[in-house]
Design an enzyme around this catalytic site. Sequence first.
Site, PDB file in Angstrom:
ATOM      1  N   LEU A  10      97.822  95.088  43.184  1.00 43.61           N
ATOM      2  CA  LEU A  10      98.796  94.113  42.993  1.00 43.61           C
ATOM      3  C   LEU A  10      99.156  93.499  44.530  1.00 43.61           C
ATOM      4  O   LEU A  10      99.833  92.438  44.684  1.00 43.61           O
ATOM      5  CB  LEU A  10     100.266  94.768  42.857  1.00 43.61           C
ATOM      6  CG  LEU A  10     100.518  95.522  41.710  1.00 43.61           C
ATOM      7  CD1 LEU A  10     101.830  96.504  41.489  1.00 43.61           C
ATOM      8  CD2 LEU A  10     100.177  94.543  40.354  1.00 43.61           C
ATOM      9  N   ASP A  34      98.197 100.785  41.753  1.00 45.92           N
ATOM     10  CA  ASP A  34      98.682 100.344  43.259  1.00 45.92           C
ATOM     11  C   ASP A  34      99.816 101.422  43.190  1.00 45.92           C
ATOM     12  O   ASP A  34     100.170 102.240  42.482  1.00 45.92           O
ATOM     13  CB  ASP A  34      99.454  99.078  43.035  1.00 45.92           C
ATOM     14  CG  ASP A  34      99.549  98.492  44.363  1.00 45.92           C
ATOM     15  OD1 ASP A  34      98.995  97.615  44.765  1.00 45.92           O
ATOM     16  OD2 ASP A  34     100.536  98.816  45.221  1.00 45.92           O
ATOM     17  N   ARG A  36     102.846 100.863  43.946  1.00 48.69           N
ATOM     18  CA  ARG A  36     103.892 100.313  43.191  1.00 48.69           C
ATOM     19  C   ARG A  36     103.721  99.830  42.262  1.00 48.69           C
ATOM     20  O   ARG A  36     102.422  99.781  41.431  1.00 48.69           O
ATOM     21  CB  ARG A  36     104.524  99.215  44.300  1.00 48.69           C
ATOM     22  CG  ARG A  36     103.762  98.141  44.454  1.00 48.69           C
ATOM     23  CD  ARG A  36     104.083  97.245  45.688  1.00 48.69           C
ATOM     24  NE  ARG A  36     103.292  96.472  46.077  1.00 48.69           N
ATOM     25  CZ  ARG A  36     102.909  95.022  45.866  1.00 48.69           C
ATOM     26  NH1 ARG A  36     104.100  94.521  44.975  1.00 48.69           N
ATOM     27  NH2 ARG A  36     102.143  94.301  46.216  1.00 48.69           N
ATOM     28  N   TYR A 142      95.662  98.334  63.171  1.00 48.43           N
ATOM     29  CA  TYR A 142      94.966  97.909  61.963  1.00 48.43           C
ATOM     30  C   TYR A 142      93.447  97.831  62.239  1.00 48.43           C
ATOM     31  O   TYR A 142      92.662  98.236  61.487  1.00 48.43           O
ATOM     32  CB  TYR A 142      95.511  96.774  61.371  1.00 48.43           C
ATOM     33  CG  TYR A 142      94.838  95.946  60.365  1.00 48.43           C
ATOM     34  CD1 TYR A 142      94.772  96.457  59.203  1.00 48.43           C
ATOM     35  CD2 TYR A 142      94.345  94.658  60.627  1.00 48.43           C
ATOM     36  CE1 TYR A 142      94.214  95.677  58.062  1.00 48.43           C
ATOM     37  CE2 TYR A 142      93.680  93.936  59.670  1.00 48.43           C
ATOM     38  CZ  TYR A 142      93.721  94.619  58.238  1.00 48.43           C
ATOM     39  OH  TYR A 142      93.000  93.762  57.203  1.00 48.43           O
ATOM     40  N   ILE A 172      92.980  85.363  54.671  1.00 49.38           N
ATOM     41  CA  ILE A 172      92.908  84.690  53.120  1.00 49.38           C
ATOM     42  C   ILE A 172      94.134  83.908  52.752  1.00 49.38           C
ATOM     43  O   ILE A 172      95.133  84.258  52.780  1.00 49.38           O
ATOM     44  CB  ILE A 172      92.607  85.920  52.306  1.00 49.38           C
ATOM     45  CG1 ILE A 172      91.250  86.845  52.619  1.00 49.38           C
ATOM     46  CG2 ILE A 172      92.411  85.512  50.895  1.00 49.38           C
ATOM     47  CD1 ILE A 172      89.844  86.074  52.882  1.00 49.38           C
TER      48      ILE A 172
HETATM   49  P1  NAD Z   1      97.933  93.296  50.495  1.00 45.10           P
HETATM   50  O1  NAD Z   1      98.867  94.107  51.732  1.00 45.10           O
HETATM   51  O2  NAD Z   1      98.326  92.117  50.272  1.00 45.10           O
HETATM   52  O3  NAD Z   1      97.874  94.644  49.399  1.00 45.10           O
HETATM   53  C1  NAD Z   1      97.483  95.747  49.718  1.00 45.10           C
HETATM   54  C2  NAD Z   1      98.104  96.839  48.374  1.00 45.10           C
HETATM   55  O4  NAD Z   1      97.808  98.181  48.820  1.00 45.10           O
HETATM   56  C3  NAD Z   1      99.771  96.627  48.032  1.00 45.10           C
HETATM   57  O5  NAD Z   1      99.787  96.040  46.633  1.00 45.10           O
HETATM   58  C4  NAD Z   1     100.064  97.784  48.449  1.00 45.10           C
HETATM   59  O6  NAD Z   1     101.086  98.033  47.634  1.00 45.10           O
HETATM   60  C5  NAD Z   1      99.057  98.870  48.157  1.00 45.10           C
HETATM   61  N1  NAD Z   1      99.170 100.083  48.961  1.00 45.10           N
HETATM   62  C6  NAD Z   1      99.858 100.320  50.068  1.00 45.10           C
HETATM   63  N2  NAD Z   1      99.767 101.675  50.363  1.00 45.10           N
HETATM   64  C7  NAD Z   1      99.179 102.183  49.165  1.00 45.10           C
HETATM   65  C8  NAD Z   1      98.722 103.400  49.040  1.00 45.10           C
HETATM   66  N3  NAD Z   1      99.146 104.415  49.850  1.00 45.10           N
HETATM   67  N4  NAD Z   1      98.072 103.652  47.729  1.00 45.10           N
HETATM   68  C9  NAD Z   1      97.659 102.920  46.921  1.00 45.10           C
HETATM   69  N5  NAD Z   1      98.117 101.496  47.245  1.00 45.10           N
HETATM   70  C10 NAD Z   1      99.046 101.084  48.250  1.00 45.10           C
HETATM   71  O7  NAD Z   1      96.474  93.371  51.092  1.00 45.10           O
HETATM   72  P2  NAD Z   1      95.308  92.277  50.942  1.00 45.10           P
HETATM   73  O8  NAD Z   1      95.476  91.198  51.684  1.00 45.10           O
HETATM   74  O9  NAD Z   1      95.353  92.148  49.477  1.00 45.10           O
HETATM   75  O10 NAD Z   1      94.217  93.275  51.467  1.00 45.10           O
HETATM   76  C11 NAD Z   1      93.291  93.727  50.487  1.00 45.10           C
HETATM   77  C12 NAD Z   1      92.050  94.322  51.544  1.00 45.10           C
HETATM   78  O11 NAD Z   1      91.376  93.282  52.301  1.00 45.10           O
HETATM   79  C13 NAD Z   1      92.716  95.294  52.638  1.00 45.10           C
HETATM   80  O12 NAD Z   1      91.410  96.167  53.227  1.00 45.10           O
HETATM   81  C14 NAD Z   1      92.898  94.270  53.810  1.00 45.10           C
HETATM   82  O13 NAD Z   1      92.696  95.171  55.313  1.00 45.10           O
HETATM   83  C15 NAD Z   1      91.625  93.468  53.727  1.00 45.10           C
HETATM   84  N6  NAD Z   1      91.754  92.145  54.519  1.00 45.10           N
HETATM   85  C16 NAD Z   1      92.714  91.280  53.866  1.00 45.10           C
HETATM   86  C17 NAD Z   1      92.871  89.807  54.551  1.00 45.10           C
HETATM   87  C18 NAD Z   1      93.781  89.075  54.066  1.00 45.10           C
HETATM   88  O14 NAD Z   1      93.903  87.749  54.826  1.00 45.10           O
HETATM   89  N7  NAD Z   1      94.527  89.073  52.978  1.00 45.10           N
HETATM   90  C19 NAD Z   1      92.004  89.598  55.732  1.00 45.10           C
HETATM   91  C20 NAD Z   1      91.006  90.534  56.100  1.00 45.10           C
HETATM   92  C21 NAD Z   1      91.123  91.923  55.329  1.00 45.10           C
HETATM   93  N1  SER Z   2      94.938  88.666  57.170  1.00 47.11           N
HETATM   94  C1  SER Z   2      94.653  90.077  57.768  1.00 47.11           C
HETATM   95  C2  SER Z   2      95.944  90.386  58.797  1.00 47.11           C
HETATM   96  O1  SER Z   2      96.504  89.363  59.355  1.00 47.11           O
HETATM   97  C3  SER Z   2      93.403  90.147  58.647  1.00 47.11           C
HETATM   98  O2  SER Z   2      92.947  91.204  58.410  1.00 47.11           O
HETATM   99  O3  SER Z   2      96.357  91.632  58.973  1.00 47.11           O
END
Ligand code: NAD
Ligand code: SER
Length: 319
Positions: A10, A34, A36, A142, A172
Amino acid sequence: MKKILITGALGQIGSELTVALRKKYGTENVIASDIRHSASKVAEEGPFYSIDVTNPETIRPVIIKHDIDTIFHMAAILSATGEKDPHLCWNVNMNGSINILDLGVKYGMKRIVIPSSIAVWGKGVPRENTPQESVLKPTSMYGITKVAGELLCDYYVAKYGLDCRGLRYPGIISSETLPGGGTTDYAVEIFYEAVKKNYYNCFLDENTVLPMMYMPDCIKATIDLAEADFDNLIHHSDFNVASMSFDPKTLANEIKKHLPDFKIEYNPDSRQQIADSWPQSIDDTSARQEWGWTPDYDLTSMTRDMISNLIAKHEKGLI
Ligand code: NAD
Ligand code: SER
């Protein structure tokens, strides 16, 4: 990849990855999960389970029931939330990942994708064109979990022959699901606020250059890496992927080309310190050479697309 489980489905990336994988591999073959629940396409248009990745007993029955052979492990706590609650960040990111890897070994998983981040970097690296092989000394919790996560994946590849892969995503940018508590979130919020209020109060300084990527490229990179031939990969869990780099002032000026009355102010908060520890641009030669990575979007095309998507949502009363 015949039966796929997505954790954190989600979230910002998981929500769009689920839709893309269902389109490609069939809705019934892509199981979303997820911690939630929300009324959303992901939860309502295909199989969905409540799974807490810190508790393997919530994951195991889903793997067995659906004979899962591939996991995209997107559940995580991001940088800004991680600084507010470092223990939660450690628990979800580290224990969540090792649970997924252990289940991967136990149930003979064909492939596991675990994302990493530009947060792996900190002191002691060139901040421009940061190389693939470089010192990894992050200063955020992190970032620490992301470095340890990369090492953990490589350990499981070497020790158990588990096929585990990952990318160091930049920030992203997307218009479907809001980001979940990161430092690069400003680059998404700015679009929503510009479309809704013609004003944004930015939590980073105007000159803070960071690497960014538009969601369609993020999804393409994730699926292309997941589908790449293992024998062609020299790296596994730590691919640099680059697309565009800019600072808030440059992004605001690009938005003004579409919304000329847009105004921005800068009031940096604690996230500035995290942003200052990250690279400004990264060298993704290994991803290009090993699995043919190349991005489709730049600042101009991403901004045009974001504004058009969000204006359409605003007109429908969705934002
Ligand atoms: P996000 O925070 O939008 O989504 C993470 C999801 O994980 C949430 O829906 C949350 O409810 C769920 N979650 C949290 N704790 C949980 C648990 N204990 N069990 C199951 N689900 C749980 O994150 P995202 O942006 O979609 O990131 C996805 C991956 O990409 C992560 O590993 C993040 O570190 C990585 N990442 C994201 C970005 C970015 O800009 N979005 C950049 C670099 C890396
Ligand atoms: N978009 C992510 C953050 O800012 C990079 O991993 O945490």
